[in-house]
Design an enzyme around this catalytic site. Structure first.
Site, PDB file in Angstrom:
ATOM      1  N   ALA A  60       5.201   7.578  -0.907  1.00  0.00           N
ATOM      2  CA  ALA A  60       3.862   7.306  -0.379  1.00  0.00           C
ATOM      3  C   ALA A  60       3.725   5.804  -0.170  1.00  0.00           C
ATOM      4  O   ALA A  60       4.429   5.005  -0.796  1.00  0.00           O
ATOM      5  CB  ALA A  60       2.800   7.811  -1.349  1.00  0.00           C
ATOM      6  N   TYR A  61       2.829   5.444   0.709  1.00  0.00           N
ATOM      7  CA  TYR A  61       2.553   4.036   0.966  1.00  0.00           C
ATOM      8  C   TYR A  61       1.342   3.614   0.164  1.00  0.00           C
ATOM      9  O   TYR A  61       0.271   4.211   0.273  1.00  0.00           O
ATOM     10  CB  TYR A  61       2.362   3.800   2.463  1.00  0.00           C
TER      11      TYR A  61
END
Lengths: 164, 164
Positions: free
Chosen positions: B29-30
């Site tokens: 995930a960012y």
């Protein structure tokens, strides 16, 4: 993960210097801030560095994750981030059984001096030293991320400048 | 710091599976994306994790900084970031003297399969394997950060879905 709980006060005079250590020069910048997290790079005395991810939730208690990184990476990341750099010297001052940290800002935040103390839980009793003034724990202007974007020298509120 | 230079292609058929390794499950995930940097958390096979900071400059070449972190931190950071999670299995496939990485997406990006190859400089000659189709190196829709925000199953362009 650490759970960081701290309270922050303006510093009213120089009496803290009598009990302070030699201090460490901190140079730091925010790589990113979202509604959820703030990601900071900090270089300590030019010789060590740390990447820190803090939850963005305002108030006293924040999640905090810290990872040591090479200082050369830190310099490159600060450059890459393109944001403002905060410069300050942090002194440790024992008082009332706790270690207070006094941050003396330079550069764009010159003349700002704040004191922080880490506490075990939000309800813990803190005995403020005689050299602190008004508490600013919940004032977002004093968040380091805010000072990077809107430094102290640009503030116009004279009440704030009096520091007490 | 690494300087990451890579090219990316759609995968046209399953012929790559004959030469592939067993694959590794990636969950990522960012945490943040700014105009300058993208900060990613990735968990590999549920047992190791890495925090990566990449320059946001588009195109083939990007600065990249990677730091191993405890998997439990990674899970908490993914939760904290509040963004979309990308799930994929990455296979390594040797071809033409290079190692190609084939990413088979699942979840919201189910049915997307892309192949990447890292190269030594932007001008290096690449011999695309017979099982790849159209090159998408410069198509921002295929950036992992984009797929997290606007997953493949929401796309409507049938030319893209044909993958060749």
């Amino acid at each position: 993960m650490q759970h960081e709980i701290e309270r922050k006060f303006l510093v009213a005079n120089d009496a803290w210097r009598a009990g302070a250590d030699a201090g460490h020069r901190l140079r730091q910048a925010y790589l990113a801030e979202t509604g959820q997290v703030a990601i900071r790079v900090r270089v300590v005395d030019g010789s060590s560095a740390v990447l820190t991810i803090k939850s963005a939730a305002p108030g006293v208690s924040r999640e905090e994750y810290e990872y040591p990184i090479p200082p050369s990476d830190a310099d490159a990341l600060i450059e890459l981030g393109g944001g403002s750099v905060l410069d300050k010297t942090r002194f440790r001052v024992p008082h009332g059984g706790r270690t207070w940290e006094v941050d003396v800002y330079s550069g764009e935040n010159e003349s700002l001096v704040v004191a922080e103390v880490e506490i075990e839980d939000a309800a813990a009793r803190v005995e403020p030293p005689p050299w602190v003034g008004r508490e600013v724990t919940d004032d977002p202007r004093y968040y380091a991320a805010s000072l990077a974007k809107r430094p102290y020298r640009l503030w116009s509120d004279p009440d704030v400048r009096r520091g007490a």
